[in-house]
Write an enzyme that holds these catalytic residues in place. Structure first.
Site, PDB file in Angstrom:
ATOM      1  N   THR A 283       0.864  -1.163   0.000  1.00  0.00           N
ATOM      2  CA  THR A 283       0.000   0.000   0.000  1.00  0.00           C
ATOM      3  C   THR A 283       0.906   1.220   0.000  1.00  0.00           C
ATOM      4  OG1 THR A 283      -1.478  -1.223   1.493  1.00  0.00           O
ATOM      5  CG2 THR A 283      -1.947   1.098   1.196  1.00  0.00           C
TER       6      THR A 283
ATOM      7  N   ARG B 142     -12.400  -8.567  -4.003  1.00  0.00           N
ATOM      8  CA  ARG B 142     -12.024  -8.254  -2.620  1.00  0.00           C
ATOM      9  C   ARG B 142     -11.541  -6.815  -2.492  1.00  0.00           C
ATOM     10  NH1 ARG B 142      -7.055  -6.440   0.043  1.00  0.00           N
ATOM     11  NH2 ARG B 142      -7.262  -7.007   2.241  1.00  0.00           N
TER      12      ARG B 142
ATOM     13  N   GLY C 277      -9.846  -4.072   0.427  1.00  0.00           N
ATOM     14  CA  GLY C 277      -9.184  -3.977   1.719  1.00  0.00           C
ATOM     15  C   GLY C 277      -9.539  -2.712   2.470  1.00  0.00           C
ATOM     16  N   ASP C 278      -8.665  -2.325   3.387  1.00  0.00           N
ATOM     17  CA  ASP C 278      -8.957  -1.174   4.256  1.00  0.00           C
ATOM     18  C   ASP C 278      -8.608   0.174   3.637  1.00  0.00           C
ATOM     19  OD1 ASP C 278      -6.139  -2.016   4.588  1.00  0.00           O
ATOM     20  OD2 ASP C 278      -6.050  -0.331   5.971  1.00  0.00           O
TER      21      ASP C 278
ATOM     22  N   THR D  79      -1.212   0.718   6.410  1.00  0.00           N
ATOM     23  CA  THR D  79      -0.777  -0.350   5.522  1.00  0.00           C
ATOM     24  C   THR D  79      -0.679  -1.634   6.342  1.00  0.00           C
ATOM     25  OG1 THR D  79       1.015  -1.202   4.133  1.00  0.00           O
ATOM     26  CG2 THR D  79       1.651   0.343   5.862  1.00  0.00           C
ATOM     27  N   GLY D  80      -1.342  -2.673   5.873  1.00  0.00           N
ATOM     28  CA  GLY D  80      -1.311  -3.912   6.629  1.00  0.00           C
ATOM     29  C   GLY D  80      -2.320  -4.902   6.091  1.00  0.00           C
TER      30      GLY D  80
ATOM     31  N   GLY E 122      -5.556  -5.882   5.537  1.00  0.00           N
ATOM     32  CA  GLY E 122      -6.703  -5.006   5.552  1.00  0.00           C
ATOM     33  C   GLY E 122      -7.885  -5.473   6.364  1.00  0.00           C
TER      34      GLY E 122
END
Length: 311
Positions: free
Chosen positions: A177, A205, A207-208, A228-229, A231
């Site tokens: 990210t 899909r 993510g966050d 960033t991780g 999500g």
């Protein structure tokens, strides 16, 4: 809340298992150069009196245009061998936000998110509708070949016939990210985040990164955050907003709030990753609970910092 610095800036290019053994000296130098270049872009805008919103957009565009990062041009391949990209941007002064998810062929998804913020009555657009809006706004599109990078293609080839997805890199686990946060000279905060998601991801899909309050958040009363991780964990824990809440309701400093969320709350639940954040006073925090995070920060009057490893 009195400000202690005229402006501040921080950015990230992803977190995860990033060690000196996983990067060649040339790759290390390339990543640092790209991070420094993006920092300089944002710093120039802030130093010239530009807005935090303009600065974070420009920083993320710089990172999206770099094939090293899983966003924009360097986005990973999904299950169908395409690139589905997500992005968000938020203004701390107005709490206005724009976000897009699952868009294809848009050169700079963060610019599309900015257009949603400024040119629509909505917050979150996705897929074909978001792409139609981008065309109406005259934003640039690129052919599939523009987003092709050999490394990303190799990752996808290793997974394409399976139901497995990968967070980013095939050898090291990396959460791909990019993002930026800024405080400008007028005292306004902003945050922006962009990603290509997970290699071989299926079912559209998301993510966050484009989820306001999870991967991206900005509020002039507290802070601006870009995450960033993994999500799913960041969505469930509303990470970016949680940091703001800890500052607003419990009176924690930015560093205290960010460390509590990233190094304690997420760890207990098995959530890996990190974030960059800046407070209304110009304090910068860049915590992560993984082995490394591509990151950089620049506070007015200080030397810029670019780092990769957990040291």
């Amino acid at each position: 809340m009195p400000r202690t610095v005229p402006f501040s800036l921080a950015l990230h290019g992803g977190a995860g298992t990033i060690t000196r053994s996983t990067l060649t000296p040339q790759m290390d130098a390339d990543y640092r150069s790209a991070l420094r270049q993006a920092l300089e872009v944002g710093h120039a805008i802030l130093q010239g009196g530009g807005t935090a919103l303009a600065a974070v957009e420009a920083v993320v565009v710089s990172l999206e245009d770099c094939p090293l990062f899983n966003a924009g041009r360097g986005s990973v391949f999904n299950k169908q061998g395409k690139h589905e990209m997500d992005a968000a941007i938020m203004c701390g002064k107005t709490l206005g936000a724009g976000a897009v998810a699952g868009v294809k062929n848009v050169r700079n998804p963060v610019q599309l998110a900015k257009a949603v913020l400024q040119q629509s009555d909505h917050v979150f657009l996705c897929m074909a509708g978001a792409e139609e809006f981008a065309r109406n706004q005259g934003l640039p599109f690129e052919p599939d070949d523009y987003f092709y990078t050999p490394h990303r293609y190799e990752q996808w080839q290793a997974l394409r016939d399976s139901d497995t997805y990968m967070l980013d890199h095939s050898v090291e686990k990396k959460f791909g990210t990019v993002g930026a946060v800024a405080l400008d000279q007028a005292g306004n905060l902003a945050a922006a985040t962009s990603t290509g998601g997970m290699t071989n991801k299926n079912f559209n899909r998301i993510g966050d990164s484009p989820v306001i309050g999870a991967g991206t958040y900005a509020n002039n009363h507290t802070c601006a955050v870009s995450c960033t991780g993994h999500g799913e964990f960041f969505i469930r824990n509303v990470v970016a907003y949680d940091i703001s809440c800890l500052m607003e309701y419990k009176g924690l400093s930015l560093t205290q709030a960010a460390d509590l969320v990233v190094k304690e709350k997420l760890v207990k639940l098995g959530g890996e990753g990190g974030l960059v954040a800046v407070s209304a006073t110009g304090e910068v925090a860049m915590p992560f609970n993984s082995e490394g995070m591509y990151r950089g920060g620049w506070v007015a009057g200080q030397e810029p910092l670019v780092a990769i490893y957990n040291d």
